[in-house]
Motif scaffolding. Structure first.
Motif, mmCIF file in Angstrom:
data_model
loop_
_atom_site.group_PDB
_atom_site.id
_atom_site.type_symbol
_atom_site.label_atom_id
_atom_site.label_comp_id
_atom_site.label_asym_id
_atom_site.label_seq_id
_atom_site.Cartn_x
_atom_site.Cartn_y
_atom_site.Cartn_z
ATOM 1 N N THR A 150 -0.360 25.183 13.854
ATOM 2 C CA THR A 150 -1.533 25.293 14.724
ATOM 3 C C THR A 150 -1.156 25.884 16.076
ATOM 4 O O THR A 150 -1.958 26.598 16.690
ATOM 5 C CB THR A 150 -2.195 23.919 14.928
ATOM 6 O OG1 THR A 150 -1.210 22.981 15.383
ATOM 7 C CG2 THR A 150 -2.814 23.417 13.632
ATOM 8 N N TYR A 164 -2.797 29.309 17.811
ATOM 9 C CA TYR A 164 -3.273 29.372 19.195
ATOM 10 C C TYR A 164 -2.557 30.482 19.962
ATOM 11 O O TYR A 164 -3.188 31.217 20.735
ATOM 12 C CB TYR A 164 -3.052 28.023 19.888
ATOM 13 C CG TYR A 164 -3.395 28.038 21.361
ATOM 14 C CD1 TYR A 164 -4.714 28.171 21.784
ATOM 15 C CD2 TYR A 164 -2.395 27.942 22.326
ATOM 16 C CE1 TYR A 164 -5.034 28.195 23.138
ATOM 17 C CE2 TYR A 164 -2.703 27.966 23.676
ATOM 18 C CZ TYR A 164 -4.022 28.091 24.074
ATOM 19 O OH TYR A 164 -4.333 28.126 25.410
ATOM 20 N N HIS A 176 -3.985 33.807 19.118
ATOM 21 C CA HIS A 176 -5.265 33.962 19.818
ATOM 22 C C HIS A 176 -5.053 34.407 21.259
ATOM 23 O O HIS A 176 -5.751 35.307 21.764
ATOM 24 C CB HIS A 176 -6.029 32.629 19.784
ATOM 25 C CG HIS A 176 -7.267 32.623 20.632
ATOM 26 N ND1 HIS A 176 -7.295 32.094 21.911
ATOM 27 C CD2 HIS A 176 -8.526 33.092 20.393
ATOM 28 C CE1 HIS A 176 -8.511 32.238 22.420
ATOM 29 N NE2 HIS A 176 -9.264 32.832 21.522
ATOM 30 N N GLU A 177 -4.073 33.821 21.940
ATOM 31 C CA GLU A 177 -3.785 34.183 23.329
ATOM 32 C C GLU A 177 -3.226 35.600 23.428
ATOM 33 O O GLU A 177 -3.541 36.335 24.371
ATOM 34 C CB GLU A 177 -2.806 33.183 23.941
ATOM 35 C CG GLU A 177 -3.402 31.809 24.175
ATOM 36 C CD GLU A 177 -4.578 31.863 25.145
ATOM 37 O OE1 GLU A 177 -4.380 32.265 26.309
ATOM 38 O OE2 GLU A 177 -5.700 31.513 24.725
#
Length: 494
Positions: A83, A87, A90-91
């Motif tokens: 996870t 993330y 995504h950043e």
């Protein structure tokens, strides 16, 4: 199952059962704890969840212990910790400016980047089939990269410092981080020509970076320093007696060097230049983790690999210091540091190629040249991981996954840069196509021949040497591209 299941099961048992003072001394298993302290604490935390699945996995003496509950927990822990990687991706996608127009969301650079990272073939097989926690660690690295691109320098520095104390292989890219932070954060302004404005040097910023490094290091190594065990921890982290190459040769310069030595040895024996009775059999092709001496070429020492790595990294660091080019220049330096260390490092693992492939994904969607280099490096680097999955049931799985990722990589990047010249020239295309007959020979034809019994290491050798040619080419091409780009920028400025 992969031996890494037993490696991490043993580390769960060590950290759960034994006191801190024995973590880096325990030798019941051959898979001794050889990761930095933060990863040991990570295993310690997981062990307190693992006991609810199967407490027997936490018994140090239960060597090679497997149960359905144990395997299920280990698989689940990798998925859960991924996870952080999701993330981080995504950043990273947020850092892409998205200037390139796209009619379809599937052709958007951010979507392509997300797929190249999240569904990366190498990371998928290494973590979720072979079994390791690279997704979690690469998540920390990519998140630190994203923070630096967002000019959140202290967060990026903190994340990378923490990462180094989870897995020390990321020292490969530490020069890129150090130079970029010094150049972009500690010097707060540049002259009109892009050169350093020395008066803008901030002692406060240097102090803050120093505090982050010191505090993270103290938190990680402090307890072992108090116990007087720091030398023991260091000896575990840097086991130079394991030899120049891993049991399965990483496809780097030393694979080519070893192959050349082997070829010269065979030639020397046929021409009676060498005495066969004085040459150890399969000294470096037996698939063993050990020190060995070359027969014809000079033997390589850890110091020699360090010097070669330093020389290989130096031009990229030099470019980043004098012509930083913002986050793009940092990413270029990071990839070159990772590749240079992979090419010339001591006892490099084949999986370390992912340290260059993943950050290169961020560059591949920005320029056609970088996209072409990415396709060569990713295809060759991923193919070199095939021997990690060596059982017959895994053969169709790895081929299918590799085909899906490779087809998507080529089609998406080709579509993204369809208005520019082809991403690969004819020679590069031929080289990559030849991976198909190589795989057929290694997986289907060779096992049926009598050579299998006498020369079992041949498929590994062929795969490693052939892939080493492609990775070396990609490394040189990227270096030339970066240097050319810097020269061009300087000429325009003048």
């Amino acid at each position: 199952y992969s031996t890494d299941f037993e490696v991490h099961r043993n580390w769960l048992a060590i950290t759960h059962t034994l006191p801190l003072s024995q973590w880096y001394y325990e030798e019941t298993s051959e898979w001794t704890l050889d990761y930095p302290p933060f990863f040991a604490w990570f295993e310690y935390a997981l062990s307190h969840i693992a006991k609810y699945f199967d407490p027997q996995m936490l018994v140090v003496e239960n060597l090679n212990y497997t149960s359905r509950a144990t395997i299920f927990f280990q698989r689940l822990s990798v998925i859960f910790t991924d996870t952080l990687f999701i993330y981080a991706v995504h950043e990273c996608c947020r850092c892409i400016n998205g200037k390139r127009a796209a009619k379809d969301i599937l052709e958007k650079p951010t979507f392509i980047l997300a797929v190249l990272l999240l569904w990366n073939f190498g990371l998928l097989i290494v973590d979720h089939i072979h079994f390791q926690y690279n997704g979690f660690l690469f998540g920390l690295m990519l998140l630190s990269v994203a923070r630096l691109c967002q000019k959140r320098y202290l967060e990026g520095a903190l994340l990378f410092a923490v990462l180094l104390h989870f897995k020390h292989i990321y020292m490969y890219v530490a020069p890129a981080y150090g130079i970029y932070l010094l150049r972009s954060y500690c010097f707060t302004a540049n002259n009109a020509d892009g050169s350093l404005k020395w008066r803008s040097f901030s002692f406060l910023h240097v102090t803050l970076l120093g505090l982050i490094v010191c505090l993270v290091s103290a938190l990680s190594l402090g307890p072992f320093l108090v116990l007087g065990q720091l030398p023991q921890v260091i000896s575990r982290l840097f086991p130079f007696k394991r030899g120049l190459c891993h049991a399965y040769w990483a496809p780097n310069f030393w694979a080519l060097y070893n192959a050349m030595d082997k070829a010269l040895t065979v030639l020397g024996l046929k021409c009676n230049f060498l005495d066969g009775t004085k040459i150890p059999k399969a000294s470096m092709t037996g698939g063993l983790v050990q020190e060995f001496q070359h027969t014809v070429l000079p033997s390589v020492t850890p110091l020699a690999t360090l010097i070669c790595t330093f020389i290989a990294i130096l031009p990229s660091v030099f470019c980043l210091w004098f012509k930083p080019q913002g986050p793009r220049g940092f990413l270029q330096c990071l990839v070159l540091c990772a590749l240079s260390s992979f090419m010339f490092g001591w006892h490099v693992h084949e999986k370390a190629i992912l340290l260059a492939i993943l950050p290169l994904s961020l560059l591949s969607i920005q320029r056609a040249k970088d996209a072409g280099i990415y396709l060569i490096l990713a295809t060759t680097g991923h193919f070199s991981l095939f021997p990690l999955l060596f059982t017959p049931p895994e053969l169709p799985i790895k081929i299918l996954l590799m085909l899906l990722f490779t087809v998507y990589s080529f089609s998406s990047l080709k579509s993204l840069f369809r208005r520019e010249k082809p991403l690969l020239n004819w020679l590069e295309t031929i080289y990559l196509i030849q991976l198909v007959p190589l795989e057929i020979f290694c997986e289907i034809i060779f096992p049926l021949t009598p050579w299998k019994q006498h020369f079992p290491f041949v498929p590994l050798l062929l795969t490693s040497v052939y892939c080493a040619l492609g990775i070396t080419y990609a490394w040189l091409k990227l270096y030339i591209s970066v240097l050319t780009e810097r020269i061009s920028v300087r000429q325009k400025a003048e």
